[in-house]
Each structure stands twice: as structure tokens, then as C-alpha cells.
Design an enzyme around this catalytic site. Structure first.
Site, PDB file in Angstrom:
ATOM      1  N   ALA A 148      -7.031   3.997  -4.469  1.00  0.00           N
ATOM      2  CA  ALA A 148      -5.782   4.528  -4.092  1.00  0.00           C
ATOM      3  C   ALA A 148      -5.259   3.403  -2.914  1.00  0.00           C
ATOM      4  CB  ALA A 148      -6.000   5.910  -3.510  1.00  0.00           C
ATOM      5  N   ALA A 150      -2.813   3.246   0.376  1.00  0.00           N
ATOM      6  CA  ALA A 150      -1.964   3.910   1.418  1.00  0.00           C
ATOM      7  C   ALA A 150      -1.128   3.194   2.272  1.00  0.00           C
ATOM      8  CB  ALA A 150      -2.637   5.052   2.106  1.00  0.00           C
ATOM      9  N   GLY A 153      -3.829   1.568   4.573  1.00  0.00           N
ATOM     10  CA  GLY A 153      -5.177   1.004   4.277  1.00  0.00           C
ATOM     11  C   GLY A 153      -5.389   1.468   2.732  1.00  0.00           C
ATOM     12  N   LYS A 169     -12.942   3.032   2.815  1.00  0.00           N
ATOM     13  CA  LYS A 169     -11.629   2.704   3.283  1.00  0.00           C
ATOM     14  C   LYS A 169     -11.449   1.666   4.233  1.00  0.00           C
ATOM     15  CE  LYS A 169      -8.012   5.641   5.612  1.00  0.00           C
ATOM     16  NZ  LYS A 169      -7.879   7.003   6.282  1.00  0.00           N
ATOM     17  N   ASP A 304      -1.523  15.734   9.065  1.00  0.00           N
ATOM     18  CA  ASP A 304      -0.933  15.248   7.938  1.00  0.00           C
ATOM     19  C   ASP A 304      -1.592  15.766   6.762  1.00  0.00           C
ATOM     20  OD1 ASP A 304       0.253  13.118   6.679  1.00  0.00           O
ATOM     21  OD2 ASP A 304      -1.142  11.640   6.800  1.00  0.00           O
TER      22      ASP A 304
END
Length: 591
Positions: A148, A150, A153, A169, A304
Site C-alpha cells: 500500500a 499513502a 509513506g 511503514k 482519520d
């Protein structure tokens, strides 16, 4: 603090060591480097100019409907090209259906986790610099590509030598120079635009940018995120339905975070959730209740909760998230990404509960005062003309149309009030509203017929009835008494609403109530109940009978006897003796 006090490493940007958002330091740096600000401003203006001209061309050619998806994709691509700051702005807008039209909204949602990654070589270099070891020494296995990417990061799936499967991450390179320049320009634009906007929208616009900046700086500090995750996990340690990934501190630093890998499904992946046998309504209840607990109990909330940060889980599942045969299925919800969190002060948390109580009581004068305390209205505002407007907007919330009420409804109605009355939106509550609207949107994805009131009211009713703190007991009394008269119907409604929560047990509540009633603290309530039973010169046996029929199935004789003994055990002998004289005093006074 000034720029000269910020430590500078060789070859690094002078602001790269700035650990906390400081508008003064950032402004001082760019004020003496206007060419950087001008060049970036030109980039931003020309990026949006293409989109603006495209929309105008569609309008002139009457092709708005035909090209709407093309323009929505163009907006997303523009924000992506402009970088992390604008991606974060787009993410915030993706949760505001009241501000953004649906075709744009659908594209902006893709900004949550469908972004281009940066090269592996750079990511591995960052890991090795931060953890002072080679990637091969740290992880037994690591995915060849990020799973993934974003705005700030990207994430790799890895396995430690000890066997645990983890998410790694890694922060994007050179973030601070980009973020600080964009925040400087946003703050300058906010100060320039504020006088041209209505008072309630322009008020403290620079403070909203500052709040955004503070949160961004917190979000890029992975040590801060790890601490947030552990604090969040501690708050929900008694709730097995909420899952928080464990942090591996040995492999975590300012720019690298290693945490437990979550086996689950995004809440937007409805098909896979149902294939796994998870119940949509259970997940909705977990999400809404955990959100309310964050706001009204802990005051520490996830600001969030977008679809990329919430996962549906089934305990006892295999690595693909599929239920193992022969195991009991109980839904769980996993929260990840704790970079954007916020803390409500105790006074704000209590005022929020007060606002709920005043809404239940339809006490709009007190509700207007709550808005002053919360910062939605300034203390010098005359609230008298606002009270009828609140009644008009909220009058049917507790009435016959209550099932049609949801949080989106109330935000839409308040957006209309913002233009007519001097309401303003405090920066902290902008995050709360964003969080609530997002969670409700996710719930509606799972069940289009969902109404937040179906879960929120039982939760609030249950908290009021259990009254585990003096403040909550005081608020329960506010609900049950109006103008000195006991409101039998409200008590019945509270019990009926609370019992719609399957986990609510009336007996412990009855035990707590009896214990409170027999305590010194309950002397006022004892007097008021005696008055309530005999007011209007009659015994209110009908109301008592109706209440008994409502609760008798939950109060079996053996359990009721044990609860009474438990309640009496909590009262001292001296305290019990005070009941007799107080009752005699009331009788003599009545005579």
C-alpha cells in the site's frame, strides 16, 4: 525558537530537523527566500488552472454531464502531482459530501491508499539509516513491492526472524521541505482570504491551517504514532471487539514503524466481508460504539478513520481472513494508522454529554449555552435569537422522525445555520465532525438503511442509566426531572432504548441505582421520588405498574434478591440509619 536554533545536518534542508509545527519558524525561513514560495505558488496556480479551464470549457460546450468523471479524475491527478500536503487536503474533502459533489467524491476516496509508491531502493535506505542495520538483518522476509502507498509513506509486508508477521511503514523521503512550504503558502492565503469570507467562516482561518499543520507534523512522527496506538489499545483493553496492532519498538524509529500485520478486510470490501460470514450490523455497532466511547469516555479519538484505516476481522480466521471450520465467529474491527489523533479536554467531554442530555430534554436554551462552552459561539453572542433556530433544526430529532435522523442530516442543517447566525467551527471539532461523518459513511456502505441513532441512543441511554460517575448520575437526574417533576415517560423511554443494545443488562443498573438511592449522595433523589409518587395528591400506582411490566422479565426474583443484598452491602450501617430519620422528616413535613 528561530531558524538558527534548528539543528541542521550536512546536506539536509534547514527545516528537516523541525520536529513540531512552528508557524513562526517556517514563516521566518521562507520570508527570506521568496523565490521558493513564488515558484511553488506558480506550480499550484497552473496545476489548478488546467482543471478550471476544463470545467469552463465543459460549461460552454454543455458537456458537464459527459465529462464529469474525466474532470473528477483530473482533480485527483492534480492533487497527487502537487504532493503530500494537497493529497491530505483531498483526503479531508473526500469525507465531506456536503461540500464536494459525488463524482469528485468518488475520485477523492482513491487518495486514501491508491497512490504511486516511491522506489524500493530509497525505502530500504531509509530503513537502514533509521534502524542502523541492513534490511536482511532486521526482516527474515519482506515483500518485493509495497502492499500500500499513502500520502506520507508506504507499507511492506514482512516477517521477523522470531516468526511474527508484521507491517513495515516507511516514510516518504524529503517530506518536511514540501510540507513546510505548502503550509506557509496556505497560511498566507488564509490570512488574505479571511476578510472576504463571512465572519463565521473567515474567523480563525489561519488557526485552522495551524491545526492542520500540527496534525501533519504529528502524523509524520512514527514514534508519536506508536505511542498513540498503545494508548488507544489501553483504552479498549476491556473490549475484545476492537483490535489494535501491537508495536515492535525494537524496529521502530522516527521514520520507520513496524507493527503487527492485520488479517482482515477493508470496510468498503462488502463482498469479502459477507463471504467471511461477518454480520454487517455487528460491524456497524462496533464502529459507532467505539467512536462514541472515544469521544464521550476517553476523550482520545482517531481523527482519520477513512476506509484504508479500518478493517473488519473475524477471530479464529486463517491468514486469508477466512473463518476456520468449527470456530465461533465474532466480528472485530481493527484500527490502524494512529498518526492523526486528538485529545478532548475533560470539560469539553462533559459538555458534549451535557449537550446530548439537553437535546433529549429539548432544552434548547441550555443547548445554546453548550455551543458557547464548546466554542461554536463566542461568549459575547446574544443566544436568544439562536434558540428558536436550534429548535427548528433539532426539534424532530427526539420526535416522531427520530429514525430518519443521522449525523449527515444534522451537519447539513447546521451548515445552513452557519450562514444565518454567528456559528463557527473550532478546529478540533472539524476533526470530530470529519471522523463521525466518515464512520457513518462507512456504516452506510455496509447497510444503506443504517441510522446512527439506532446505535447511538442505546449507548447514551445505557451510560446514563449505569451512571458510573457522579457527573453521569447528575445528568441522569437532569433527564428524569423537569421543572421539579419526575418524568415517568422519560425513564420508560430510556430503559426501552437501552434494552435495544443486546449486551445491556438491567440488573447491574438496578443494583447501582439502589445503592445510589440508599447512599448519602442519594438523599435528594429519595425526597424527589417520594414527591413523584404522591404529587398531584394521588399515588402514582399506574406509572409504577407500567414501569414494573416493562422491567419484570429482566428482574427474576433470585437475581433481584442477590442484587439487593449486593446494594445493601455497599452501604455502611451508619449510612443506612440515616434513611429512617430522613423518611420520617419527609412524612412529618407532608403531614
Amino acid at each position: 525558537m528561530n531558524v538558527s536554533e534548528v539543528k541542521v545536518s550536512v546536506g539536509q534542508h534547514p527545516l528537516s530537523q523541525l520536529r513540531r509545527y512552528d508557524a513562526g519558524v517556517i514563516s521566518q525561513y521562507y520570508r527570506y527566500r521568496p523565490w521558493k514560495a513564488i515558484w511553488r505558488m506558480l506550480q499550484i496556480v497552473f496545476s489548478f488552472l488546467g482543471l478550471f479551464l476544463g470545467l469552463q470549457w465543459d460549461s460552454w460546450q454543455h458537456r458537464q454531464e459527459e465529462n464529469k468523471y474525466k474532470r473528477a479524475a483530473q482533480l485527483r491527478q492534480t492533487l497527487t502531482r502537487l504532493g503530500p500536503t494537497f493529497i491530505k487536503v483531498g483526503q479531508a474533502l473526500s469525507t465531506r459530501p456536503d461540500l464536494i459533489r459525488k463524482d469528485f467524491l468518488d475520485e477523492l476516496v482513491k487518495l486514501q491508499d491508491q497512490l504511486p509508491p516511491f522506489p524500493n531502493e530509497i525505502a530500504y535506505d531509509i530503513i537502514e539509516q533509521e534502524l542502523d542495520r541492513s534490511v536482511e538483518e532486521i526482516y527474515k522476509q519482506i515483500s518485493p513491492q509495497p502492499v500500500a502507498a499513502a500520502s506520507l509513506g508506504q507499507v511492506y509486508r514482512a516477517r521477523l526472524y522470531s516468526g511474527e508477521e508484521v507491517a513495515v511503514k516507511v516514510q516518504r523521503p524529503n517530506l518536511l521541505p514540501v510540507l513546510t512550504l505548502d503550509l506557509y503558502l496556505m497560511r498566507w492565503a488564509a490570512s488574505w482570504m479571511a476578510p472576504w469570507l463571512p465572519l463565521n467562516l473567515g474567523h480563525d482561518l489561519t488557526l485552522i491551517v495551524d491545526e492542520f499543520g500540527i496534525k501533519l507534523f504529528e502524523e509524520i512522527d512514527y514514534l508519536n504514532e506508536a505511542r498513540n496506538a498503545e494508548k488507544f489499545a489501553t483504552n479498549f483493553r476491556d473490549d475484545p471487539t476492537v483490535k489494535v496492532p501491537a508495536i515492535y519498538w525494537r524496529y521502530t524509529s522516527q521514520r520507520v514503524l513496524t507493527l503487527e500485520w492485520i488479517h482482515g478486510f477493508k470496510l468498503t470490501d462488502v463482498e469479502r466481508i459477507r463471504e467471511a460470514g461477518l454480520d454487517d450490523d455487528d460491524l456497524i455497532e462496533i464502529g459507532v460504539t467505539s467512536g462514541l466511547r472515544q469521544l464521550l469516555e476517553f476523550g482520545f479519538f482517531h481523527a482519520d478513520p477513512h476506509p484504508g484505516n479500518l478493517f473488519a476481522m473475524a477471530p479464529h480466521c486463517d491468514v486469508d481472513g477466512i473463518r476456520e471450520r468449527g470456530t465461533q465467529l465474532n466480528a472485530q474491527m481493527a484500527y490502524i494508522d494512529f498518526g492523526m489523533m486528538d485529545q478532548l479536554e475533560e470539560s469539553a467531554k462533559e459538555t458534549l454529554v451535557d449537550a446530548v442530555v439537553h437535546l433529549i430534554n429539548k432544552d434548547y436554551t441550555e443547548l445554546a449555552s453548550d455551543f458557547v462552552k464548546l466554542g461554536f459561539l463566542t461568549p459575547d453572542v446574544d443566544i436568544r435569537p439562536i434558540i428558536p433556530a436550534l429548535e427548528e433544526v433539532l426539534g424532530d430529532v427526539m420526535g416522531k422522525n427520530v429514525r430518519d435522523f443521522n449525523f449527515k442530516t444534522i451537519t447539513d442543517r447546521f451548515s445552513e445555520l452557519m450562514y444565518e447566525y454567528p456559528f463557527r467551527l473550532p478546529a478540533k471539532f472539524a476533526l470530530i465532525i470529519r471522523s463521525l461523518v466518515t464512520q457513518e459513511g462507512l456504516a452506510l456502505t455496509l447497510n444503506p438503511d443504517f441510522r446512527i441513532v439506532d446505535v447511538a441512543y442505546p449507548y447514551v441511554a445505557k451510560r446514563l442509566l449505569t451512571g458510573e460517575s457522579p457527573e453521569l448520575r447528575r445528568r441522569l437526574l437532569e433527564v428524569l426531572f423537569k421543572d421539579g417533576r419526575f418524568q415517568w415517560e422519560r425513564l420508560e423511554n430510556l430503559i426501552t432504548i437501552a434494552r435495544t443494545d443486546r449486551k445491556f443488562d438491567l440488573l447491574p443498573t438496578a443494583q447501582l441505582g439502589l445503592q445510589f438511592l440508599l447512599s448519602d449522595e442519594g438523599s435528594y433523589l429519595r425526597r424527589q421520588l417520594l414527591i413523584a409518587l404522591t404529587e398531584d395528591d394521588r399515588l402514582h400506582t399506574v406509572e409504577v405498574q407500567r414501569l414494573w411490566h416493562l422491567i419484570k422479565d429482566d428482574l427474576q426474583p433470585s437475581r433481584l434478591f442477590n442484587a439487593a443484598i449486593g446494594a445493601l452491602a455497599g452501604i455502611s450501617a451508619a449510612g443506612s440509619l440515616t434513611l429512617i430519620p430522613s423518611a420520617l422528616t419527609f412524612i412529618n413535613k407532608d403531614a
